[in-house]
Design a protein around this motif. Structure first.
Motif, PDB file in Angstrom:
ATOM      1  N   LEU A  13      16.639   3.253  10.197  1.00 34.39           N
ATOM      2  CA  LEU A  13      15.718   2.146  10.368  1.00 34.39           C
ATOM      3  C   LEU A  13      14.444   2.600  11.083  1.00 34.39           C
ATOM      4  CD1 LEU A  13      15.135  -0.854  10.026  1.00 34.39           C
ATOM      5  CD2 LEU A  13      16.356  -1.268  12.173  1.00 34.39           C
ATOM      6  N   ASP A  14      14.576   3.425  12.119  1.00 34.94           N
ATOM      7  CA  ASP A  14      13.414   3.947  12.824  1.00 34.94           C
ATOM      8  C   ASP A  14      12.602   4.869  11.917  1.00 34.94           C
ATOM      9  OD1 ASP A  14      13.587   3.650  16.182  1.00 34.94           O
ATOM     10  OD2 ASP A  14      15.387   3.163  15.040  1.00 34.94           O
ATOM     11  N   TYR A  15      13.280   5.678  11.137  1.00 31.74           N
ATOM     12  CA  TYR A  15      12.584   6.584  10.231  1.00 31.74           C
ATOM     13  C   TYR A  15      11.778   5.793   9.202  1.00 31.74           C
ATOM     14  CZ  TYR A  15      11.840  10.409   6.904  1.00 31.74           C
ATOM     15  OH  TYR A  15      11.272  11.327   6.060  1.00 31.74           O
ATOM     16  N   TYR A  16      12.368   4.726   8.678  1.00 30.52           N
ATOM     17  CA  TYR A  16      11.682   3.865   7.716  1.00 30.52           C
ATOM     18  C   TYR A  16      10.418   3.282   8.342  1.00 30.52           C
ATOM     19  CZ  TYR A  16      11.255   0.289   4.019  1.00 30.52           C
ATOM     20  OH  TYR A  16      10.822  -0.501   2.984  1.00 30.52           O
ATOM     21  N   GLY A  17      10.553   2.726   9.558  1.00 29.55           N
ATOM     22  CA  GLY A  17       9.405   2.133  10.232  1.00 29.55           C
ATOM     23  C   GLY A  17       8.314   3.148  10.518  1.00 29.55           C
ATOM     24  N   TYR A  18       8.727   4.329  10.937  1.00 32.73           N
ATOM     25  CA  TYR A  18       7.769   5.402  11.224  1.00 32.73           C
ATOM     26  C   TYR A  18       6.989   5.775   9.964  1.00 32.73           C
ATOM     27  CZ  TYR A  18       6.112  10.077  12.544  1.00 32.73           C
ATOM     28  OH  TYR A  18       5.341  11.195  12.795  1.00 32.73           O
ATOM     29  N   GLU A  19       7.680   5.941   8.855  1.00 36.16           N
ATOM     30  CA  GLU A  19       7.023   6.322   7.604  1.00 36.16           C
ATOM     31  C   GLU A  19       6.149   5.193   7.065  1.00 36.16           C
ATOM     32  OE1 GLU A  19       6.850   9.190   5.946  1.00 36.16           O
ATOM     33  OE2 GLU A  19       7.915  10.115   7.634  1.00 36.16           O
ATOM     34  N   LEU A  20       6.566   3.944   7.271  1.00 36.07           N
ATOM     35  CA  LEU A  20       5.761   2.821   6.819  1.00 36.07           C
ATOM     36  C   LEU A  20       4.436   2.783   7.567  1.00 36.07           C
ATOM     37  CD1 LEU A  20       5.108   0.261   5.310  1.00 36.07           C
ATOM     38  CD2 LEU A  20       6.631  -0.994   6.864  1.00 36.07           C
ATOM     39  N   ARG A  21       4.503   2.921   8.890  1.00 37.54           N
ATOM     40  CA  ARG A  21       3.258   2.909   9.658  1.00 37.54           C
ATOM     41  C   ARG A  21       2.352   4.066   9.249  1.00 37.54           C
ATOM     42  NH1 ARG A  21       4.061   2.823  15.900  1.00 37.54           N
ATOM     43  NH2 ARG A  21       4.622   0.672  15.403  1.00 37.54           N
ATOM     44  N   ARG A  22       2.932   5.225   9.055  1.00 36.36           N
ATOM     45  CA  ARG A  22       2.144   6.398   8.674  1.00 36.36           C
ATOM     46  C   ARG A  22       1.472   6.184   7.319  1.00 36.36           C
ATOM     47  NH1 ARG A  22       2.760  11.856   6.775  1.00 36.36           N
ATOM     48  NH2 ARG A  22       4.763  11.349   5.818  1.00 36.36           N
ATOM     49  N   ALA A  23       2.221   5.618   6.364  1.00 39.14           N
ATOM     50  CA  ALA A  23       1.667   5.396   5.029  1.00 39.14           C
ATOM     51  C   ALA A  23       0.597   4.300   5.056  1.00 39.14           C
ATOM     52  CB  ALA A  23       2.778   5.021   4.059  1.00 39.14           C
ATOM     53  N   ARG A  24       0.839   3.253   5.825  1.00 39.91           N
ATOM     54  CA  ARG A  24      -0.136   2.155   5.897  1.00 39.91           C
ATOM     55  C   ARG A  24      -1.435   2.631   6.524  1.00 39.91           C
ATOM     56  NH1 ARG A  24      -1.748  -0.807   9.929  1.00 39.91           N
ATOM     57  NH2 ARG A  24       0.009  -0.287  11.296  1.00 39.91           N
ATOM     58  N   GLU A  25      -1.321   3.343   7.644  1.00 41.25           N
ATOM     59  CA  GLU A  25      -2.530   3.831   8.307  1.00 41.25           C
ATOM     60  C   GLU A  25      -3.248   4.864   7.446  1.00 41.25           C
ATOM     61  OE1 GLU A  25      -1.121   5.163  12.085  1.00 41.25           O
ATOM     62  OE2 GLU A  25      -1.130   3.138  12.958  1.00 41.25           O
ATOM     63  N   GLY A  26      -2.462   5.671   6.707  1.00 42.09           N
ATOM     64  CA  GLY A  26      -3.076   6.639   5.807  1.00 42.09           C
ATOM     65  C   GLY A  26      -3.867   5.976   4.697  1.00 42.09           C
ATOM     66  N   ALA A  27      -3.434   4.772   4.310  1.00 38.08           N
ATOM     67  CA  ALA A  27      -4.134   4.018   3.271  1.00 38.08           C
ATOM     68  C   ALA A  27      -5.283   3.189   3.846  1.00 38.08           C
ATOM     69  CB  ALA A  27      -3.154   3.098   2.543  1.00 38.08           C
ATOM     70  N   GLY A  28      -5.447   3.219   5.171  1.00 38.55           N
ATOM     71  CA  GLY A  28      -6.533   2.476   5.803  1.00 38.55           C
ATOM     72  C   GLY A  28      -6.349   0.974   5.780  1.00 38.55           C
ATOM     73  N   ARG A  75      13.922   4.691  -1.921  1.00 38.63           N
ATOM     74  CA  ARG A  75      15.012   5.623  -1.613  1.00 38.63           C
ATOM     75  C   ARG A  75      15.508   5.434  -0.179  1.00 38.63           C
ATOM     76  NH1 ARG A  75      11.423   8.942  -4.517  1.00 38.63           N
ATOM     77  NH2 ARG A  75      10.590   9.872  -2.598  1.00 38.63           N
ATOM     78  N   LEU A  76      14.590   5.243   0.745  1.00 37.26           N
ATOM     79  CA  LEU A  76      14.977   5.110   2.148  1.00 37.26           C
ATOM     80  C   LEU A  76      15.762   3.840   2.423  1.00 37.26           C
ATOM     81  CD1 LEU A  76      11.818   6.260   4.159  1.00 37.26           C
ATOM     82  CD2 LEU A  76      13.967   7.479   3.836  1.00 37.26           C
ATOM     83  N   VAL A  77      15.450   2.766   1.686  1.00 34.53           N
ATOM     84  CA  VAL A  77      16.075   1.487   2.022  1.00 34.53           C
ATOM     85  C   VAL A  77      17.582   1.525   1.823  1.00 34.53           C
ATOM     86  CG1 VAL A  77      15.874   0.359  -0.251  1.00 34.53           C
ATOM     87  CG2 VAL A  77      15.750  -1.015   1.854  1.00 34.53           C
ATOM     88  N   GLY A  78      18.061   2.343   0.883  1.00 34.35           N
ATOM     89  CA  GLY A  78      19.505   2.468   0.713  1.00 34.35           C
ATOM     90  C   GLY A  78      20.172   3.009   1.965  1.00 34.35           C
ATOM     91  N   LEU A  79      19.561   4.016   2.586  1.00 36.28           N
ATOM     92  CA  LEU A  79      20.089   4.573   3.840  1.00 36.28           C
ATOM     93  C   LEU A  79      20.012   3.547   4.959  1.00 36.28           C
ATOM     94  CD1 LEU A  79      18.443   8.127   3.750  1.00 36.28           C
ATOM     95  CD2 LEU A  79      20.810   7.538   3.208  1.00 36.28           C
ATOM     96  N   VAL A  80      18.904   2.807   4.992  1.00 33.86           N
ATOM     97  CA  VAL A  80      18.730   1.801   6.039  1.00 33.86           C
ATOM     98  C   VAL A  80      19.802   0.723   5.938  1.00 33.86           C
ATOM     99  CG1 VAL A  80      17.219  -0.020   6.911  1.00 33.86           C
ATOM    100  CG2 VAL A  80      16.254   2.196   6.270  1.00 33.86           C
ATOM    101  N   LEU A  81      20.002   0.207   4.731  1.00 33.90           N
ATOM    102  CA  LEU A  81      20.967  -0.880   4.561  1.00 33.90           C
ATOM    103  C   LEU A  81      22.395  -0.404   4.817  1.00 33.90           C
ATOM    104  CD1 LEU A  81      19.428  -2.681   1.467  1.00 33.90           C
ATOM    105  CD2 LEU A  81      19.388  -3.421   3.855  1.00 33.90           C
TER     106      LEU A  81
END
Length: 281
Positions: A13-28, A75-81
């Motif tokens: 769950l933390d990894y998912y959140g970390y990657e989401l923030r990184r991708a969102r900020e990367g997209a501006g 792909r990540l959401v399967g691990l999260v759930l």
């Protein structure tokens, strides 16, 4: 408000959140801007980025489309759930997902892989009310194994009592009993009902599941109140396999079982009219 920094190594769950923030900020994109693209609030995006909220699969698929992340979040959401399942159940869920043949006997409830969302929600609400959405999503995620190009063979024997135990109300039960009937035409799913007339039988000790693999020993799984028990002991596997074969032999045939389920749907959970209408047992 300052957002919480995540350690992506702590949990899926933390990894998912970390990657989401990184991708969102990367997209501006701001939280609100991304939320408007994926049809949710910026607040929800923020909660998922800080691991305060568990993402769902449809949300993850929309993220991948919006951010061009090539299926990363799907792909990540399967691990999260899967990580939301009880700790003692996670190992079995992983093995279940990799089995080539699943044989299950259920004496109280419909087997998890065949449960509708409404039925699962009613079952899980008894003791998981505070995490109900997450637990339901995790159970539905398990069912994705049946949608694979090469799904496992699934053979389920249900005690007749399962058909009459009203979970979630008559409409929920009607839809739930219709669900396995809808799968009856698929060659990799078989469902039998063990009738009350069978009397004493080899499943009286409770529900259990046998998993068979292409390149691993067979596995036997059963549950107590708050724990799962798995073993690959050859003697126990042999005994339970024979016991399961006896259950299959004593159960109604798949065709007879489908007819019984359809009859119970109509007589007990069918549409009723009038102030004194009652379902027929």
């Amino acid at each position: 408000m300052r957002s919480r920094e995540l350690d992506p190594s702590v949990s899926p769950l933390d990894y998912y959140g970390y990657e989401l923030r990184r991708a969102r900020e990367g997209a501006g994109l701001t939280l609100a801007q991304l939320g408007s693209v994926v049809f949710c609030t910026g607040s929800l995006i923020g909660q998922i980025e800080t691991a305060a909220k568990v993402p769902q699969r449809d949300f993850s698929e929309r993220l991948d489309a919006a951010l061009g992340t090539d299926g990363l979040f799907s792909r990540l959401v399967g691990l999260v759930l899967r990580s939301q399942l009880p700790g003692w159940f996670q190992a079995f869920a992983e093995l279940e997902a990799n089995a080539t043949y699943i044989s299950a006997y259920q004496c109280q409830l419909v087997y998890g892989l065949l449960q509708t969302e409404a039925y699962a929600r009613a079952v899980l609400s008894v003791e998981q009310a505070e995490r109900l959405d997450e637990m339901v999503a995790a159970r539905l995620e398990r069912q994705r194994v049946l949608k694979r190009e090469q799904p496992p063979v699934l053979w389920v024997v249900l005690d007749e009592a399962v058909l009459y135990r009203e979970i979630g109300g008559r409409e929920v039960m009607r839809d739930q009993l219709a669900n396995p009937l809808g799968l009856s035409g698929k060659p990799w799913v078989e469902l039998q009902v063990l009738p009350f007339s069978a009397g004493q039988h080899t499943g009286l000790m409770g529900s259990f599941t046998l998993l068979r693999f292409d390149d691993h020993p067979d596995l036997h799984y059963s549950e107590s109140y708050d724990a799962g028990h798995m073993t690959a002991n050859p003697q126990l596997i042999r005994g339970r396999s024979v016991g399961y074969a006896r259950l299959q032999a004593e159960a109604l045939s798949p065709r007879e079982s489908a007819a019984l389920i359809a009859r119970v749907m109509e007589e007990r959970y069918g549409e009723q009219s009038g102030p004194d209408a009652r379902a027929v047992a």
